[in-house]
Design a protein around this motif. Structure first.
Motif, short mmCIF file in Angstrom:
data_model
loop_
_atom_site.label_atom_id
_atom_site.label_comp_id
_atom_site.label_asym_id
_atom_site.label_seq_id
_atom_site.Cartn_x
_atom_site.Cartn_y
_atom_site.Cartn_z
N THR A 28 0.40 -1.06 0.31
CA THR A 28 -0.08 0.02 0.29
C THR A 28 1.11 1.31 -0.10
O THR A 28 -0.14 2.38 -0.45
CB THR A 28 -0.89 0.16 1.24
N ARG A 29 1.89 1.32 0.12
CA ARG A 29 2.59 2.66 0.20
C ARG A 29 3.66 2.29 -1.41
O ARG A 29 3.86 3.65 -1.14
CB ARG A 29 3.97 2.31 1.19
N TYR A 30 3.51 2.24 -2.04
CA TYR A 30 3.28 2.20 -3.14
C TYR A 30 2.64 2.40 -4.28
O TYR A 30 1.70 1.83 -4.32
CB TYR A 30 4.31 1.21 -4.10
#
Length: 186
Positions: A87-89
């Motif tokens: 989810t951080r990308y």
């Protein structure tokens, strides 16, 4: 090698070829573990190669293609099991550039005994990227499938080709990636 790789490979054999094939393949293999894997166990990586070789002979699909198929499957499972890593990308390129540094650093915190392959970005400009994979386990086709699945996960397309090389550190595999247009929801 972490047991989750083995359990997911066996699950994907069940899914793609059926439980009878999985049982038959395990029965034909001479495995020190006996083929009884748990996701938290640790196993000799040579057992994975043995499973793939025996499956290849059983289903008449080359071992490299089977490894690639397992990489495609495993990426999806990692996304389900460990969403925090995904989810951080915002896109596949950002995630792939972070594998060798950020992602593997986080995995090492969670699993201190993990021996992860070396993955580094050699080149990244515009629509082109080169990733270098280095591991004594020789799972480069598995890595190929993971890379392709990463682009699919972010609804992107890319052409991925692999070339083997050698330097003072030993054998490596470079993945040449050319990004194509994105997929769009219909």
């Amino acid at each position: 090698m972490k047991g989750i790789i083995f359990t997911e490979v066996l699950d994907s054999i069940d899914q793609y070829f059926g439980e009878q094939v999985t049982d038959r393949v395990i029965g034909k293999c001479s495995l020190s573990s006996g083929g009884g894997y748990t996701s938290i166990g640790r196993y000799d990586p040579s057992e994975l190669h043995t499973l793939v070789e025996v499956l290849s002979a059983d289903v008449s699909i080359p071992p490299d293609e089977l490894q690639r198929l397992f990489g495609l499957h495993l990426f999806g499972r990692f996304a389900e099991l460990y969403p925090v890593f995904f989810t951080r990308y915002d896109n596949a390129t950002d995630m792939l550039k972070a594998i060798g540094s950020e992602v593997h650093a986080e995995v090492s915190k969670l699993c201190t005994e993990a021996r992860l392959p070396a993955v580094e970005t050699i080149f990244c400009e515009g629509k082109r990227m080169t990733l270098r994979y280095r591991s004594e386990r020789r799972l480069e086709s598995f890595c190929h499938g993971l890379i392709e699945a990463c682009f699919a996960y972010f609804r992107e397309r890319a052409e991925v080709t692999m070339q083997m090389g050698h330097d003072e550190k030993g054998v490596f595999h470079d993945f040449e990636i050319v990004k194509k247009e994105r997929f769009y929801d219909a």
